[in-house]
Design an enzyme around this catalytic site. Structure first.
Site, PDB file in Angstrom:
ATOM      1  N   GLU A  17       4.996   8.416  11.861  1.00 12.14           N
ATOM      2  CA  GLU A  17       3.683   7.989  11.354  1.00 12.14           C
ATOM      3  C   GLU A  17       2.746   7.676  12.521  1.00 12.14           C
ATOM      4  OE1 GLU A  17       1.622   7.644   9.123  1.00 12.14           O
ATOM      5  OE2 GLU A  17       2.542   7.484   7.136  1.00 12.14           O
ATOM      6  N   ASN A 101       0.957  -0.705   8.412  1.00 10.16           N
ATOM      7  CA  ASN A 101       1.054   0.705   8.037  1.00 10.16           C
ATOM      8  C   ASN A 101      -0.162   1.434   8.578  1.00 10.16           C
ATOM      9  OD1 ASN A 101       2.869   2.584   6.728  1.00 10.16           O
ATOM     10  ND2 ASN A 101       1.290   2.907   5.186  1.00 10.16           N
ATOM     11  N   ASP A 119       9.648  -3.240   1.312  1.00  9.00           N
ATOM     12  CA  ASP A 119      10.333  -2.622   0.171  1.00  9.00           C
ATOM     13  C   ASP A 119       9.347  -1.940  -0.768  1.00  9.00           C
ATOM     14  OD1 ASP A 119       9.042  -4.768  -0.971  1.00  9.00           O
ATOM     15  OD2 ASP A 119      10.828  -5.602  -1.953  1.00  9.00           O
ATOM     16  N   ASN A 146      -2.977   3.412   3.106  1.00  5.91           N
ATOM     17  CA  ASN A 146      -2.979   4.730   3.741  1.00  5.91           C
ATOM     18  C   ASN A 146      -4.379   5.325   3.794  1.00  5.91           C
ATOM     19  OD1 ASN A 146      -0.571   5.897   4.857  1.00  5.91           O
ATOM     20  ND2 ASN A 146       0.353   5.803   2.810  1.00  5.91           N
ATOM     21  N   ASP A 197      -1.238  10.474   1.633  1.00  3.06           N
ATOM     22  CA  ASP A 197      -0.764   9.700   2.774  1.00  3.06           C
ATOM     23  C   ASP A 197      -1.882   9.629   3.815  1.00  3.06           C
ATOM     24  OD1 ASP A 197       0.875   8.459   4.792  1.00  3.06           O
ATOM     25  OD2 ASP A 197       2.637   9.298   3.827  1.00  3.06           O
TER      26      ASP A 197
END
Length: 291
Positions: A17, A101, A119, A146, A197
């Site tokens: 990523e 992220n 999770d 994202n 994504d």
């Protein structure tokens, strides 16, 4: 290998990523998030793997000597010469259930950075704005942050909560990178295969999106029309980045996370990083302003 796609790095990441290209060193940086690795590879050089010791997902250039890294504990300054990490701004550091992220630098130098549950717990994450030492939460109740990216003039921001299937667009102040209106749906992906994504926007305003689970990278015009779809050799492409001294190429990370042994054998290149052999009018990431 599929037409128009080549392997940039055959290093297998469980969760590749956060790719970002540094024109000063002609190198692509990206992450194996869950294994705490920062990967560095010049376009014509050997791969280096840096062990960070914590989950990290995004990188930005501060100056020639320093980088800003988004991690599970917040924003760290990384010394390029030594690799030393120094905590700069904690973000959800007291919550061990979340991690960083998707993140990207706004043209003004502000940094939008997202969090999510480790999770993937519903609504556990958020999207933050960081600029010159100030931190604000922009959007709460995000499951998987994202597609954070911006138009070249800084007047539009894009983002998604991947769990919703909706890619959002919001007007921004070009001088600060702060939203000035309410988010609106840019692309409704719910009826298509895969999940929205990571994304990046080129100089023509075209948004390039990696479709996790969809074996594709899709390109959308500024009005949300699908312009083209590039087939990928992996099930889970995760994020694109412009690369090259003219920013005229695209690199795409991928992942094998969530696959069992049988599924991995059917997707043997999952976790590798690829180059798309297509013409693109890309642009370099702005430098981030930390103070």
């Amino acid at each position: 290998m599929m037409d128009g796609v080549s392997i940039f790095s055959d290093h297998i990441c469980e969760l590749g990523e956060g790719p970002s290209y540094d024109p000063g060193t002609d190198a692509l940086f990206w992450f194996d998030i869950v294994n705490g690795k920062l990967l560095e590879k010049p376009l014509a050089g050997a791969l280096k793997v840096h062990d960070l010791g914590l989950m990290a997902s995004a990188i930005a250039i501060v100056d020639d000597a320093r980088q800003l890294i988004a991690t599970e504990k917040g924003l760290y300054i990384r010394d390029v010469a030594t690799g030393k990490l120094t905590l700069h701004t904690p973000i959800e550091a007291d919550n061990p259930a979340t991690r960083s992220n998707d993140s990207r630098v706004h043209p003004c130098g502000a940094f939008w950075t997202g969090t999510m549950g480790k999770d993937e717990g519903k609504g556990a994450g958020a999207i933050y704005w960081f600029f010159k030492g100030e931190l604000r939460r922009l959007f709460a109740d995000i499951t998987v942050s994202n597609s954070i990216c911006f138009s070249e003039d800084g007047a539009i921001a894009y983002y998604t909560d991947t769990a919703t299937g909706l890619l959002m667009r919001v007007a921004c102040d070009p001088a600060t990178g702060l939203p000035t209106g309410e988010p609106k749906v840019f692309v409704d992906h719910r009826s298509f295969k895969g999940y929205v994504d990571g994304s990046v926007v080129d100089r023509d305003g075209v948004l390039w999106n990696a479709v996790w689970g969809g074996r594709a990278v899709k390109a959308y015009s500024p009005d949300g029309t699908l312009l083209r779809e590039i087939a990928m050799p992996v099930t889970q492409p995760s994020c694109p980045a412009f690369v090259g001294q003219k920013a005229d190429g695209i690199a795409v990370t991928s992942a094998w996370k969530g696959k069992d042994e049988k599924q991995r054998k059917l997707d043997p290149q999952a976790g590798m990083t690829f180059l798309l052999d297509i013409p693109v009018k890309g642009r370099f990431e702005p430098r981030v302003l930390i103070a």
